[in-house]
Design a protein around this motif. Structure first.
Motif, PDB file in Angstrom:
ATOM      1  N   LEU B 224     -69.159 -15.671   6.717  1.00 48.43           N
ATOM      2  CA  LEU B 224     -69.059 -16.878   7.537  1.00 48.43           C
ATOM      3  C   LEU B 224     -68.805 -18.114   6.666  1.00 48.43           C
ATOM      4  O   LEU B 224     -68.072 -19.024   7.064  1.00 48.43           O
ATOM      5  N   ALA B 225     -69.407 -18.124   5.459  1.00 43.77           N
ATOM      6  CA  ALA B 225     -69.214 -19.267   4.552  1.00 43.77           C
ATOM      7  C   ALA B 225     -67.743 -19.360   4.147  1.00 43.77           C
ATOM      8  O   ALA B 225     -67.160 -20.450   4.132  1.00 43.77           O
ATOM      9  N   GLY B 226     -67.117 -18.202   3.860  1.00 44.96           N
ATOM     10  CA  GLY B 226     -65.695 -18.178   3.512  1.00 44.96           C
ATOM     11  C   GLY B 226     -64.847 -18.650   4.681  1.00 44.96           C
ATOM     12  O   GLY B 226     -63.883 -19.400   4.507  1.00 44.96           O
ATOM     13  N   ALA B 227     -65.231 -18.207   5.892  1.00 46.62           N
ATOM     14  CA  ALA B 227     -64.485 -18.610   7.089  1.00 46.62           C
ATOM     15  C   ALA B 227     -64.576 -20.119   7.293  1.00 46.62           C
ATOM     16  O   ALA B 227     -63.592 -20.770   7.654  1.00 46.62           O
ATOM     17  N   ALA B 228     -65.774 -20.692   7.030  1.00 43.72           N
ATOM     18  CA  ALA B 228     -65.955 -22.146   7.173  1.00 43.72           C
ATOM     19  C   ALA B 228     -65.060 -22.877   6.167  1.00 43.72           C
ATOM     20  O   ALA B 228     -64.481 -23.921   6.483  1.00 43.72           O
ATOM     21  N   GLN B 229     -64.943 -22.305   4.968  1.00 44.81           N
ATOM     22  CA  GLN B 229     -64.077 -22.919   3.949  1.00 44.81           C
ATOM     23  C   GLN B 229     -62.606 -22.851   4.390  1.00 44.81           C
ATOM     24  O   GLN B 229     -61.844 -23.784   4.179  1.00 44.81           O
ATOM     25  N   TYR B 230     -62.239 -21.732   5.009  1.00 40.33           N
ATOM     26  CA  TYR B 230     -60.847 -21.587   5.470  1.00 40.33           C
ATOM     27  C   TYR B 230     -60.569 -22.560   6.624  1.00 40.33           C
ATOM     28  O   TYR B 230     -59.492 -23.144   6.708  1.00 40.33           O
ATOM     29  N   GLU B 231     -61.581 -22.732   7.477  1.00 39.65           N
ATOM     30  CA  GLU B 231     -61.423 -23.703   8.580  1.00 39.65           C
ATOM     31  C   GLU B 231     -61.207 -25.101   8.018  1.00 39.65           C
ATOM     32  O   GLU B 231     -60.418 -25.890   8.545  1.00 39.65           O
ATOM     33  N   ALA B 232     -61.914 -25.423   6.914  1.00 39.01           N
ATOM     34  CA  ALA B 232     -61.748 -26.735   6.285  1.00 39.01           C
ATOM     35  C   ALA B 232     -60.329 -26.868   5.728  1.00 39.01           C
ATOM     36  O   ALA B 232     -59.708 -27.925   5.838  1.00 39.01           O
ATOM     37  N   LEU B 233     -59.799 -25.772   5.162  1.00 38.58           N
ATOM     38  CA  LEU B 233     -58.446 -25.805   4.591  1.00 38.58           C
ATOM     39  C   LEU B 233     -57.386 -26.032   5.670  1.00 38.58           C
ATOM     40  O   LEU B 233     -56.431 -26.770   5.462  1.00 38.58           O
ATOM     41  N   VAL B 234     -57.556 -25.356   6.813  1.00 38.80           N
ATOM     42  CA  VAL B 234     -56.562 -25.521   7.887  1.00 38.80           C
ATOM     43  C   VAL B 234     -56.895 -26.720   8.782  1.00 38.80           C
ATOM     44  O   VAL B 234     -56.231 -26.951   9.786  1.00 38.80           O
ATOM     45  N   GLU B 235     -57.914 -27.477   8.364  1.00 34.75           N
ATOM     46  CA  GLU B 235     -58.364 -28.683   9.091  1.00 34.75           C
ATOM     47  C   GLU B 235     -58.595 -28.386  10.567  1.00 34.75           C
ATOM     48  O   GLU B 235     -58.037 -29.046  11.445  1.00 34.75           O
ATOM     49  N   ARG B 236     -59.357 -27.352  10.787  1.00 32.03           N
ATOM     50  CA  ARG B 236     -59.619 -26.930  12.162  1.00 32.03           C
ATOM     51  C   ARG B 236     -61.057 -26.420  12.242  1.00 32.03           C
ATOM     52  O   ARG B 236     -61.280 -25.219  12.320  1.00 32.03           O
ATOM     53  N   PRO B 237     -62.043 -27.340  12.180  1.00 32.45           N
ATOM     54  CA  PRO B 237     -63.442 -26.878  12.215  1.00 32.45           C
ATOM     55  C   PRO B 237     -63.709 -26.079  13.487  1.00 32.45           C
ATOM     56  O   PRO B 237     -63.385 -26.541  14.581  1.00 32.45           O
ATOM     57  N   GLY B 238     -64.248 -24.908  13.330  1.00 31.09           N
ATOM     58  CA  GLY B 238     -64.473 -24.045  14.494  1.00 31.09           C
ATOM     59  C   GLY B 238     -65.844 -23.403  14.448  1.00 31.09           C
ATOM     60  O   GLY B 238     -66.820 -24.018  13.981  1.00 31.09           O
ATOM     61  N   LEU B 239     -65.869 -22.152  14.888  1.00 27.66           N
ATOM     62  CA  LEU B 239     -67.127 -21.408  14.998  1.00 27.66           C
ATOM     63  C   LEU B 239     -67.891 -21.327  13.673  1.00 27.66           C
ATOM     64  O   LEU B 239     -69.104 -21.502  13.639  1.00 27.66           O
TER      65      LEU B 239
END
Lengths: 210, 275
Positions: B224-239
């Motif tokens: 989940l931490a990696g997914a949160a980092q990826y969301e930050a990269l695509v500038e799309r904060p999500g789940l």
């Protein structure tokens, strides 16, 4: 019978093993076709093995129920739900959205799998509290590394100076070194086992006492 | 555990503390931005490099048990792919349960991004057999996947245009809760040179660090931490970003519980030896 049970499977293993090893070293289109052909067989055999798995599951649980062994009730639940799911296949809507199989997948399987995985978190916490002790130098090292990784893997770790950097170092250097050693060991062991099977030294896969 | 300690803090107290650590941040809400590490950035940058209209393969190798951890990751990767106007092809090597889940997740994301089936994305069938199907796909795609998930010939799908074998994909990402990245590394990368990145559950992540240092895997999105980092990269904060406060609180609580367990253990031991 010995020919069919022993000699033929050993011969198949020898020929298939040698052909596929040689195939890897022959960069010719025919060699590629041999690979495609044999791999399609593997996919088909893997598919058929699911049927064997189903047979084995039914047999194991039916025996448990018949003998009223410890926990036989759970076997009955397993077989009951298995039968119900199989019946759902014969429903006019079958696997279509809104059909019984889709419903059981969405509202039973999905939820129960997620629940099982969630419960794991509680047991890990309890186990960590009860068993994670700094009893020796090695155990203390493990404990310190675990604490650093746990804090370094979440945003709150960024507020603790040096923790994310140390966590990354632990993962990239000692963990990678240890993991690489394990991978190499497993690979060498796999090669040795494969050669033993190809040349008929290892025969446990044939069943029986040998 | 000493009997004295056993009496002091029963198991249910630990469960209660963890339940509170999970639920309170969820009820309070909020989200945390988590800056991406170079390892997570490795996947993002490879996708960024792909020209518009390129095909990308995603192996969705997880089932409902890991959905909570891997759904945000899939969403972020799909959002990135469709933002870059890539043609997404999704398949699975995991289990018969993984493709229905992938179908549900991809369709939901496609509706959000107005991606059209057949043109912007395609779903393939589950393939059993570990490395075997990858080896075959490396020779000929249509040999084992002549039709898509809905029985449409792959030749009729614009999303599959130009795909005759595995290496026609310039990049692939394996999102897994089981050991399928091993198959992709062994058969896809080592045998055919397929460029790949991966995402997996946090507990699996350490297993794949050696492949990052050998550059067989361009990047790794862990848990989940990696997914949160990826969301930050695509500038799309999500789940994932919204669950980061919960994960922070739970991790700190766990550390405190371990410390408390050790202190109590040594106190009772000291008391025992003094007596």
């Amino acid at each position: 019978m010995t020919t069919l049970k022993r000699t033929v499977p050993l011969g198949i293993a020898l020929v298939a093993g040698l052909v596929l090893i040689l195939q890897g070293f022959v960069p010719h289109p025919v060699s590629g076709k041999v690979l495609t052909w044999t791999q399609s067989w593997v996919v088909i055999i893997a598919g058929v093995s699911i049927l064997l798995g189903v047979g084995s599951l039914v047999q194991a649980h039916a025996t448990k129920i018949h003998r009223q062994s410890r926990g036989w009730f759970y076997s009955a639940v397993t077989l009951g739900t298995f039968g119900l799911t199989a019946l759902g296949f014969f429903h006019p809507k079958g696997i279509e959205p809104g059909g019984p199989l889709d419903w059981s997948y969405q509202y039973v399987m999905n939820e129960m799998s997620a629940t099982m995985f969630s419960i794991l978190g509680f047991f890990i916490a309890s186990a960590a509290f009860r068993a994670f002790r700094a009893r020796s130098v090695e155990a203390t090292l493990l404990l310190v590394a675990a604490v650093i990784i746990m804090l370094g893997q979440v945003p709150v770790g960024a507020y603790l100076p040096g923790v994310p950097q140390v966590a990354t170092w632990v993962l990239e250097v000692p963990t990678t070194a240890a993991k690489r050693a394990i991978i190499l060991g497993v690979a060498l062991g796999s090669i040795a086992t494969a050669l033993r099977i190809i040349f008929g030294i290892e025969r446990a896969y044939l069943g029986g006492s040998e | 555990m000493s009997p004295e300690l056993k009496k002091m803090i029963p198991r249910w107290t630990v469960f209660g503390i963890i339940a509170l650590a999970v639920t309170i941040p969820l009820v309070v809400g909020g989200s945390t931005r988590f800056p991406a590490t170079p390892i997570v950035r490795g996947v993002y940058e490879e996708i960024e490099k792909l020209p518009e209209g390129s095909p990308i393969l995603i192996s969705s190798d997880f089932d409902p048990g890991s959905e909570a951890e891997l759904e945000p990751m899939m969403n972020a990767i799909l959002a990135h792919c469709w933002r870059r106007k890539l043609r997404v092809v999704v398949m699975s090597l995991c289990s018969a349960n993984s493709m229905p889940l992938a179908e549900e997740l991809v369709k939901k994301a496609a509706a959000e991004h107005k991606a059209e089936y057949g043109r912007d994305y395609a779903l393939m069938k589950f393939l059993p057999g570990g490395t075997a199907p990858i080896l075959t796909l490396g020779q000929s795609w249509s040999a084992i996947l002549p039709k898509d998930y809905y029985e449409t010939p792959v030749a009729d799908l614009p999303a599959m245009k130009g795909i005759t074998k595995l290496t026609d994909f310039p990049y692939m990402v394996c999102v897994a809760s089981v050991a399928t990245p091993d198959y992709w590394i062994l058969a896809g990368n080592a045998k055919y040179g397929l460029k790949m990145g991966m995402g997996c559950t946090a507990v699996m992540a350490t297993d794949y660090y050696p492949y990052i240092s050998t550059k067989q895997v361009s990047g790794l999105i862990g848990g989940l931490a990696g997914a949160a980092q990826y969301e930050a990269l695509v500038e799309r904060p999500g789940l994932a970003s919204s669950k980061m406060p919960t994960q922070s609180v739970v991790h700190v609580t766990l550390v405190l519980l371990i410390l408390a367990g050790n202190i109590l253990h040594f106190l009772t031991k000291k008391k025992g030896s003094a007596a």
